[in-house]
Write a protein that holds these residues in place. Structure first.
Motif, PDB file in Angstrom:
ATOM      1  N   PHE A   1       4.551  29.449  11.461  1.00  0.00           N
ATOM      2  CA  PHE A   1       5.358  30.094  12.499  1.00  0.00           C
ATOM      3  C   PHE A   1       4.645  31.220  13.233  1.00  0.00           C
ATOM      4  O   PHE A   1       5.175  31.743  14.205  1.00  0.00           O
ATOM      5  CB  PHE A   1       6.659  30.625  11.904  1.00  0.00           C
ATOM      6  N   GLU A   2       3.474  31.592  12.772  1.00  0.00           N
ATOM      7  CA  GLU A   2       2.739  32.689  13.396  1.00  0.00           C
ATOM      8  C   GLU A   2       1.312  32.213  13.654  1.00  0.00           C
ATOM      9  O   GLU A   2       1.133  31.109  14.153  1.00  0.00           O
ATOM     10  CB  GLU A   2       2.802  33.926  12.482  1.00  0.00           C
ATOM     11  N   THR A   3       0.326  33.013  13.296  1.00  0.00           N
ATOM     12  CA  THR A   3      -1.064  32.612  13.518  1.00  0.00           C
ATOM     13  C   THR A   3      -1.891  32.728  12.238  1.00  0.00           C
ATOM     14  O   THR A   3      -3.069  33.026  12.287  1.00  0.00           O
ATOM     15  CB  THR A   3      -1.714  33.475  14.617  1.00  0.00           C
ATOM     16  N   GLY A   4      -1.266  32.479  11.108  1.00  0.00           N
ATOM     17  CA  GLY A   4      -1.971  32.584   9.839  1.00  0.00           C
ATOM     18  C   GLY A   4      -2.977  31.475   9.633  1.00  0.00           C
ATOM     19  O   GLY A   4      -2.952  30.436  10.294  1.00  0.00           O
ATOM     20  N   VAL A   5      -3.859  31.711   8.674  1.00  0.00           N
ATOM     21  CA  VAL A   5      -4.883  30.726   8.323  1.00  0.00           C
ATOM     22  C   VAL A   5      -4.244  29.624   7.490  1.00  0.00           C
ATOM     23  O   VAL A   5      -3.444  29.881   6.604  1.00  0.00           O
ATOM     24  CB  VAL A   5      -6.022  31.412   7.524  1.00  0.00           C
ATOM     25  N   GLY A   6      -4.605  28.400   7.790  1.00  0.00           N
ATOM     26  CA  GLY A   6      -4.093  27.255   7.043  1.00  0.00           C
ATOM     27  C   GLY A   6      -3.453  26.251   7.975  1.00  0.00           C
ATOM     28  O   GLY A   6      -3.429  26.427   9.194  1.00  0.00           O
TER      29      GLY A   6
ATOM     30  N   MET B   1       0.849  -1.166   0.000  1.00  0.00           N
ATOM     31  CA  MET B   1       0.000   0.000   0.000  1.00  0.00           C
ATOM     32  C   MET B   1       0.899   1.234   0.000  1.00  0.00           C
ATOM     33  O   MET B   1       1.838   1.328   0.776  1.00  0.00           O
ATOM     34  CB  MET B   1      -0.903  -0.016   1.239  1.00  0.00           C
ATOM     35  N   LYS B   2       0.589   2.150  -0.868  1.00  0.00           N
ATOM     36  CA  LYS B   2       1.306   3.416  -0.913  1.00  0.00           C
ATOM     37  C   LYS B   2       0.284   4.535  -0.898  1.00  0.00           C
ATOM     38  O   LYS B   2      -0.766   4.442  -1.520  1.00  0.00           O
ATOM     39  CB  LYS B   2       2.168   3.527  -2.166  1.00  0.00           C
ATOM     40  N   ARG B   3       0.583   5.596  -0.174  1.00  0.00           N
ATOM     41  CA  ARG B   3      -0.266   6.783  -0.093  1.00  0.00           C
ATOM     42  C   ARG B   3       0.563   7.973  -0.534  1.00  0.00           C
ATOM     43  O   ARG B   3       1.794   7.968  -0.424  1.00  0.00           O
ATOM     44  CB  ARG B   3      -0.771   7.011   1.335  1.00  0.00           C
ATOM     45  N   ASN B   4      -0.101   9.030  -1.014  1.00  0.00           N
ATOM     46  CA  ASN B   4       0.665  10.186  -1.438  1.00  0.00           C
ATOM     47  C   ASN B   4      -0.056  11.482  -1.125  1.00  0.00           C
ATOM     48  O   ASN B   4      -1.262  11.507  -0.876  1.00  0.00           O
ATOM     49  CB  ASN B   4       1.000  10.101  -2.932  1.00  0.00           C
ATOM     50  N   ALA B   5       0.724  12.524  -1.135  1.00  0.00           N
ATOM     51  CA  ALA B   5       0.229  13.891  -0.995  1.00  0.00           C
ATOM     52  C   ALA B   5       1.143  14.773  -1.827  1.00  0.00           C
ATOM     53  O   ALA B   5       2.296  14.426  -2.082  1.00  0.00           O
ATOM     54  CB  ALA B   5       0.238  14.336   0.462  1.00  0.00           C
ATOM     55  N   THR B   6       0.611  15.900  -2.252  1.00  0.00           N
ATOM     56  CA  THR B   6       1.361  16.823  -3.091  1.00  0.00           C
ATOM     57  C   THR B   6       1.356  18.208  -2.464  1.00  0.00           C
ATOM     58  O   THR B   6       0.319  18.678  -1.996  1.00  0.00           O
ATOM     59  CB  THR B   6       0.728  16.903  -4.498  1.00  0.00           C
ATOM     60  N   ALA B   7       2.520  18.834  -2.469  1.00  0.00           N
ATOM     61  CA  ALA B   7       2.651  20.220  -2.015  1.00  0.00           C
ATOM     62  C   ALA B   7       3.065  21.074  -3.203  1.00  0.00           C
ATOM     63  O   ALA B   7       3.963  20.711  -3.961  1.00  0.00           O
ATOM     64  CB  ALA B   7       3.701  20.315  -0.913  1.00  0.00           C
TER      65      ALA B   7
ATOM     66  N   THR C   1      -9.023  14.580   1.013  1.00  0.00           N
ATOM     67  CA  THR C   1      -9.466  15.143   2.292  1.00  0.00           C
ATOM     68  C   THR C   1      -8.842  16.522   2.449  1.00  0.00           C
ATOM     69  O   THR C   1      -9.499  17.463   2.879  1.00  0.00           O
ATOM     70  CB  THR C   1      -9.084  14.214   3.455  1.00  0.00           C
ATOM     71  N   LEU C   2      -7.574  16.627   2.118  1.00  0.00           N
ATOM     72  CA  LEU C   2      -6.955  17.938   1.942  1.00  0.00           C
ATOM     73  C   LEU C   2      -6.960  18.168   0.439  1.00  0.00           C
ATOM     74  O   LEU C   2      -6.425  17.357  -0.326  1.00  0.00           O
ATOM     75  CB  LEU C   2      -5.523  17.963   2.466  1.00  0.00           C
ATOM     76  N   ASN C   3      -7.571  19.254   0.015  1.00  0.00           N
ATOM     77  CA  ASN C   3      -7.679  19.539  -1.411  1.00  0.00           C
ATOM     78  C   ASN C   3      -7.347  21.010  -1.628  1.00  0.00           C
ATOM     79  O   ASN C   3      -8.163  21.880  -1.345  1.00  0.00           O
ATOM     80  CB  ASN C   3      -9.089  19.210  -1.921  1.00  0.00           C
TER      81      ASN C   3
ATOM     82  N   LYS D   1      -0.131  25.044  -1.243  1.00  0.00           N
ATOM     83  CA  LYS D   1      -1.367  24.271  -1.146  1.00  0.00           C
ATOM     84  C   LYS D   1      -0.995  22.801  -1.074  1.00  0.00           C
ATOM     85  O   LYS D   1      -0.087  22.338  -1.771  1.00  0.00           O
ATOM     86  CB  LYS D   1      -2.268  24.535  -2.351  1.00  0.00           C
ATOM     87  N   LEU D   2      -1.704  22.093  -0.192  1.00  0.00           N
ATOM     88  CA  LEU D   2      -1.488  20.661  -0.003  1.00  0.00           C
ATOM     89  C   LEU D   2      -2.718  19.900  -0.481  1.00  0.00           C
ATOM     90  O   LEU D   2      -3.850  20.291  -0.181  1.00  0.00           O
ATOM     91  CB  LEU D   2      -1.263  20.342   1.479  1.00  0.00           C
ATOM     92  N   THR D   3      -2.487  18.805  -1.188  1.00  0.00           N
ATOM     93  CA  THR D   3      -3.575  17.940  -1.619  1.00  0.00           C
ATOM     94  C   THR D   3      -3.180  16.503  -1.319  1.00  0.00           C
ATOM     95  O   THR D   3      -2.067  16.083  -1.640  1.00  0.00           O
ATOM     96  CB  THR D   3      -3.861  18.106  -3.127  1.00  0.00           C
TER      97      THR D   3
END
Length: 136
Positions: free
Chosen positions: A38-43, A1-7, A26-28, A19-21
């Motif tokens: 490092f701060e309090t930004g959205v995301g 089984m292999k899973r992936n994500a893209t940045a 689930t993350l799109n 952007k991460l998918t």
């Protein structure tokens, strides 16, 4: 089984954004940036995603061990705190609250330690991992 994500990242470190998918979407195109890391930004940010992966993996592993021991689980809730210092993840701490029918405190703590050591994400992380667990 292999899973992936893209940045995907555009721009400089501090002014840029990414952007991460994930394979499951689930993350799109989920936002991440210097501010969200490092701060309090959205995301989101890598350390938050590691905490999510570790808490989810550990909880599933603990569930498997409790089931193998013949106990019925009402609930398990795990919070993971990843400590990021000086450019490195230096620890991952798991706080567990569980309701399990018919298990002794000693047996429960033994299974928590076993899951802490053996969940695949614990094995992946090369850092100090600790846990505390409350059986309700």
């Amino acid at each position: 089984m292999k899973r992936n994500a893209t940045a995907v990242w555009n721009g400089s470190l501090k002014e840029g954004a990414g952007k991460l998918t994930t394979q499951s979407t689930t993350l799109n195109n989920t936002q991440y940036s210097f501010g969200s890391r490092f701060e309090t930004g959205v995301g989101t940010n890598p350390e938050e995603l590691i905490a999510a992966a570790h808490s989810g993996c550990f909880t599933m592993q603990l569930s498997a061990y409790i089931g193998e021991a013949g106990h019925e689980i009402d609930s398990i809730e795990t919070k993971c705190v990843v400590d990021f210092q000086d450019g490195s993840v230096v620890s991952s701490h798991l706080s567990v609250q569980a309701k399990v029918q018919g298990i002794s405190e000693a047996d429960f703590q033994e299974l928590v330690t076993k899951a802490e050591t053996n969940c695949p994400i614990s094995k992946l992380l090369n850092t100090k991992i600790s846990s505390e667990a409350v059986l309700g």
